[in-house]
Write an enzyme that holds these catalytic residues in place. Sequence first.
Site, PDB file in Angstrom:
ATOM      1  N   GLY A   1       0.827  -1.200   0.000  1.00  0.00           N
ATOM      2  CA  GLY A   1       0.000   0.000   0.000  1.00  0.00           C
ATOM      3  C   GLY A   1       0.859   1.245   0.000  1.00  0.00           C
ATOM      4  O   GLY A   1       2.083   1.181  -0.116  1.00  0.00           O
TER       5      GLY A   1
ATOM      6  N   GLY B   1       1.137   5.655   1.393  1.00  0.00           N
ATOM      7  CA  GLY B   1       0.677   6.823   2.114  1.00  0.00           C
ATOM      8  C   GLY B   1       0.977   8.058   1.283  1.00  0.00           C
ATOM      9  O   GLY B   1       1.173   7.988   0.074  1.00  0.00           O
ATOM     10  N   GLY B   2       1.052   9.209   1.922  1.00  0.00           N
ATOM     11  CA  GLY B   2       1.301  10.435   1.180  1.00  0.00           C
ATOM     12  C   GLY B   2       2.733  10.584   0.713  1.00  0.00           C
ATOM     13  O   GLY B   2       3.015  11.261  -0.268  1.00  0.00           O
ATOM     14  N   PHE B   3       3.676   9.925   1.420  1.00  0.00           N
ATOM     15  CA  PHE B   3       5.088  10.140   1.137  1.00  0.00           C
ATOM     16  C   PHE B   3       5.838   8.868   0.743  1.00  0.00           C
ATOM     17  O   PHE B   3       6.959   8.946   0.267  1.00  0.00           O
ATOM     18  CB  PHE B   3       5.785  10.746   2.365  1.00  0.00           C
ATOM     19  CG  PHE B   3       5.217  12.069   2.774  1.00  0.00           C
ATOM     20  CD1 PHE B   3       5.651  13.244   2.192  1.00  0.00           C
ATOM     21  CD2 PHE B   3       4.207  12.150   3.722  1.00  0.00           C
ATOM     22  CE1 PHE B   3       5.120  14.461   2.552  1.00  0.00           C
ATOM     23  CE2 PHE B   3       3.662  13.367   4.095  1.00  0.00           C
ATOM     24  CZ  PHE B   3       4.118  14.530   3.510  1.00  0.00           C
TER      25      PHE B   3
ATOM     26  N   CYS C   1       4.868   0.949   0.474  1.00  0.00           N
ATOM     27  CA  CYS C   1       5.316  -0.142   1.331  1.00  0.00           C
ATOM     28  C   CYS C   1       5.266  -1.465   0.569  1.00  0.00           C
ATOM     29  O   CYS C   1       4.278  -1.756  -0.108  1.00  0.00           O
ATOM     30  CB  CYS C   1       4.433  -0.218   2.574  1.00  0.00           C
ATOM     31  SG  CYS C   1       5.144  -1.206   3.904  1.00  0.00           S
TER      32      CYS C   1
ATOM     33  N   LYS D   1       9.229   0.370   4.163  1.00  0.00           N
ATOM     34  CA  LYS D   1       8.697   1.687   3.823  1.00  0.00           C
ATOM     35  C   LYS D   1       9.688   2.313   2.847  1.00  0.00           C
ATOM     36  O   LYS D   1      10.859   2.510   3.176  1.00  0.00           O
ATOM     37  CB  LYS D   1       8.557   2.534   5.086  1.00  0.00           C
ATOM     38  CG  LYS D   1       7.982   3.921   4.845  1.00  0.00           C
ATOM     39  CD  LYS D   1       7.792   4.653   6.171  1.00  0.00           C
ATOM     40  CE  LYS D   1       7.248   6.052   5.961  1.00  0.00           C
ATOM     41  NZ  LYS D   1       7.033   6.768   7.243  1.00  0.00           N
TER      42      LYS D   1
ATOM     43  N   ASP E   1       1.231  12.112  15.508  1.00  0.00           N
ATOM     44  CA  ASP E   1       0.329  11.628  14.458  1.00  0.00           C
ATOM     45  C   ASP E   1      -0.332  10.325  14.897  1.00  0.00           C
ATOM     46  O   ASP E   1      -0.507   9.405  14.096  1.00  0.00           O
ATOM     47  CB  ASP E   1       1.077  11.430  13.142  1.00  0.00           C
ATOM     48  CG  ASP E   1       0.126  11.354  11.938  1.00  0.00           C
ATOM     49  OD1 ASP E   1      -1.026  11.836  12.066  1.00  0.00           O
ATOM     50  OD2 ASP E   1       0.529  10.820  10.892  1.00  0.00           O
TER      51      ASP E   1
END
Length: 659
Positions: A86, A88-90, A93, A107, A201
């Site tokens: 999947g 994320g914004g940055f 993975c 990551k 976060d």
Amino acid sequence: MASYRTQPLQPLNNGQLNARLATTPVKSLASPAHAAAATATRRVRDGAEAKEKPKKKEKLSSLCKTPPSIVRTRNGRDYQRGLFLGEGGFARCFQMKDSSGQIFAAKTVAKASIKNEKTKTKLLSEIKIHKSLKHPNIVNFIDCFEDDVNVYILLEICPHQSLMELLKTRKVLTEPETRFFMTQVVGAIKYLHGRRVIHRDLKLGNIFFDPNMNLKIGDFGLASVLPAGDSRKYTICGTPNYIAPEVLGGKTTGHSFEVDIWAIGVMMYALLVGKPPFQSRDVQVIYERIKNIDFAFPPDKEVSPEAKALIKDLLSLNPLHRPTIDEILQYDWFKGPIPSTITPETLVGKPRNVDSISRQQASVNFNHVKANAGIYSPSNKAPVQILKSDLESEKPKALLPQSLSPGDTKYKYKEVDPKQVGKPRRVFNTYIATTKDLDQNCFDTYQNMRKIEHLRDDRLGSFELPTCEKPVLVSKWVDYSNKYGFSYQLSTNDIGVLFNDENTVLKFHNSDKFLELILNKNEGWIAIENSSVNPPSESRKQLDIVDFFAKYMNSNLSKVSDNEERKETVFLRRYTRTNEYIMFELTDGSFQFNFKDHHKFCISKAGTVITHVSPNRGIETCPLILILKQGNFSREEVPECLEKIMVVKDAIKRKAFRE
């Protein structure tokens, strides 16, 4: 680990069906001139003369290139890239597996996204902070390394996803389960704050389940160290639904450890009610609600008075009015029922007997959970410090300093037994369909076709005709490589998806088994067998995509041939699309060509046998030499038959010699 989510599956329209000239695992053979013409046609069709719509801001994670099949580290430890998990914004993975079969999560951050010193410092600070942490409820940091295009942060894999996915499945959780989860979170946050680390976060999507269903806090991308001499941070950061009111004040107010306390309150509310307390579609409305502490408990949700009291205190406007991390577990709410452990049944439904725990047993369980979460452990760890050497690499062109990825980490790994990752897997001991054999088959097929083509009539009598068995064929296909990959159904009814990372998931017909086929370009595909009834969580996204394509193909596409029995595991190695045909290379060594006039050829038995599939699904399999001498098939003539065979031979030649 970030809260990674793939994009939802989009419906296919007719324009996407078997018609897209898209990026594939190999270069298209279409000419540059044709490509330019196609682009021009497309622009006219789409009305490019009209005013262009503003482009959406691209995620930085989209800059991340798919890692090579083997990622080599400078400490001599190599990793085999596995399934895409999947993004994320940055970052994106991926699974990573070492030579012993241990599986991790990597990551992956694109170096192209690290455009200035501030971004670089932020990434290196995340690595330094996470690397310094060791707690049973924090995702274990394994290592970090880099290649020319990406930085990799290797982490303990958490196969049961996150609290966010759990809440999506369950809608709401019981108070005993939530009590267990909040105790583990409090233990981890107490440890972080003792090391002078503010997470900043905390949210359901950043808290993951390990193989034993214990929670692990991950994603330290916004984490910060608060030195002893400082009392405030001033950067506005976080996820809207979870941001504390003092963070919204920016430099006017500043924030400290209490922002994590606030986030615990938001998460506790969300688990018991089903959504965050200040949720709205409009971010500005969320912020106004946060500033005014504008939330309520829905009357249709059963939330105990003790839980409401704790949540209200955790969500106090004034940070100093919130309970300290040590005070949270002293609230009356924690005197209620609590299980001693959480089992995988929690992932799909309310666990049995969770409400029938006696007060005496609950007290025993609570002490047990607190002990495992480190509540009673003395905080003798020094505060995390970020040194100058942690932010500057010693090597030219390298991004990671030696201090963050030392060469002596070999014996510091806490590795995960692959048998604990989801459900038990069966890994075949040998590579199947090795790339070396298939490359050799390419060459042999071309050479045999060439020899047969030039065989003189007076030597036909000495030529031994091959046995002619109908090969496995690609019966249906959908090219959706602009998002996921290339999906296909074989004549055995097995369905596969060749993902854009060149790995494959193959789901067997009339079976609950499926294979993850992970490519090592130097060796071949190693197969990992699993059950589709209760698959490992990291495979569910890929299976969802396979099922999505299967449903679409079964509803919209017709078969090439009738079903046939599977005699061996066959899957698609690669495909090539041109203006004349689409070429499939299968791992049993056959080559299938679907021409645009709907006639199909398949070359098998190392170039000695040819199969023709007509537009009306008629199938004829013959020795190639007979077709070359007769000039066509006997049952049904093929338009420009010999010309098509020459096209097939030349295409295989290009593969054999990698032209």
